[in-house]
Design a protein around this motif. Structure first.
Motif, PDB file in Angstrom:
ATOM      1  N   GLY A  20     -42.912  43.011  96.537  1.00 63.62           N
ATOM      2  CA  GLY A  20     -43.768  42.018  95.895  1.00 63.62           C
ATOM      3  C   GLY A  20     -45.194  42.160  96.349  1.00 63.62           C
ATOM      4  O   GLY A  20     -45.596  43.192  96.913  1.00 63.62           O
ATOM      5  N   TYR A  21     -45.953  41.107  96.116  1.00 64.04           N
ATOM      6  CA  TYR A  21     -47.384  41.093  96.413  1.00 64.04           C
ATOM      7  C   TYR A  21     -47.696  39.835  97.201  1.00 64.04           C
ATOM      8  O   TYR A  21     -47.297  38.733  96.812  1.00 64.04           O
ATOM      9  N   GLY A  49     -41.045  42.463  86.558  1.00 67.51           N
ATOM     10  CA  GLY A  49     -40.986  43.384  87.686  1.00 67.51           C
ATOM     11  C   GLY A  49     -40.853  44.854  87.355  1.00 67.51           C
ATOM     12  O   GLY A  49     -40.650  45.665  88.264  1.00 67.51           O
ATOM     13  N   THR A  52     -43.712  46.657  89.074  1.00 65.84           N
ATOM     14  CA  THR A  52     -43.516  46.570  90.521  1.00 65.84           C
ATOM     15  C   THR A  52     -42.421  47.522  90.965  1.00 65.84           C
ATOM     16  O   THR A  52     -42.548  48.187  92.006  1.00 65.84           O
ATOM     17  N   ARG A  55     -43.943  50.973  90.947  1.00 63.70           N
ATOM     18  CA  ARG A  55     -44.901  51.100  92.046  1.00 63.70           C
ATOM     19  C   ARG A  55     -44.199  51.192  93.393  1.00 63.70           C
ATOM     20  O   ARG A  55     -44.661  51.904  94.294  1.00 63.70           O
ATOM     21  N   VAL A  61     -46.559  50.231  96.126  1.00 63.44           N
ATOM     22  CA  VAL A  61     -46.205  48.923  96.673  1.00 63.44           C
ATOM     23  C   VAL A  61     -45.106  49.181  97.699  1.00 63.44           C
ATOM     24  O   VAL A  61     -44.148  49.890  97.417  1.00 63.44           O
TER      25      VAL A  61
END
Length: 160
Positions: A20-21, A49, A52, A55, A61
């Motif tokens: 996540g971020y 997602g 994500t 990434r 990420v």
């Protein structure tokens, strides 16, 4: 290749992936396996997602938990450049080509890091897949249609 020599291990094996971020978890416990030669599509609404996941697989990420194995090797803690060196290529959405460079120069940049020795052969392979790019190889990439720019972005990934 005979079935006796084909690997039974997945090419990509994602287990209980969390990512996540900031303080926000986007992926919680994602499992995914992709076998050699298999084509898999990840579908879903905006914001669920998909990007994500890509990434995290690419190392852009960081995984907060779980495992990402590519060709049997854990890559969840590797840097993006190391993941590319292993042969896992991420073609980001939005094309992200170099508009002022020619089609050929854009392709050659795709082989800069990993495949310089195979550049000509890979370029020939890409031109066989996308003959339109061969026709436009000297043209500035920014003047291509949107679909042609997407072909170029995919082809740049294939150059590695």
């Amino acid at each position: 290749m005979s079935t006796e020599t084909m690997s039974t291990e997945p090419l990509l094996d994602i287990r209980a992936l969390c990512a996540g971020y900031g303080d926000t978890d986007v992926l919680r416990g994602v499992d995914l396996k992709v076998d050699p030669g298999e084509i898999v599509a990840v579908l879903g609404s905006n914001g669920v997602g998909k990007s994500t996941l890509n990434r995290a697989i690419s190392g852009i990420v960081r995984a907060r938990g779980g495992a990402i194995l590519f060709d049997g090797t854990a890559i969840e803690h590797e840097k993006p450049a190391a993941i590319v060196a292993r042969g896992l290529i991420h073609v980001p959405e939005g094309r992200r080509i170099f508009p002022n460079l020619s089609v050929r120069d854009n392709l050659d940049l795709g082989s800069h890091r990993r495949a310089a020795a195979r550049r000509a052969a890979n370029r020939d392979r890409v031109f066989a897949i996308f003959p339109r790019l061969h026709e436009r190889r000297a043209q500035a990439a920014g003047t291509l249609s949107g679909g042609e720019q997407q072909m170029l972005a995919i082809s740049r990934g294939l150059m590695a």
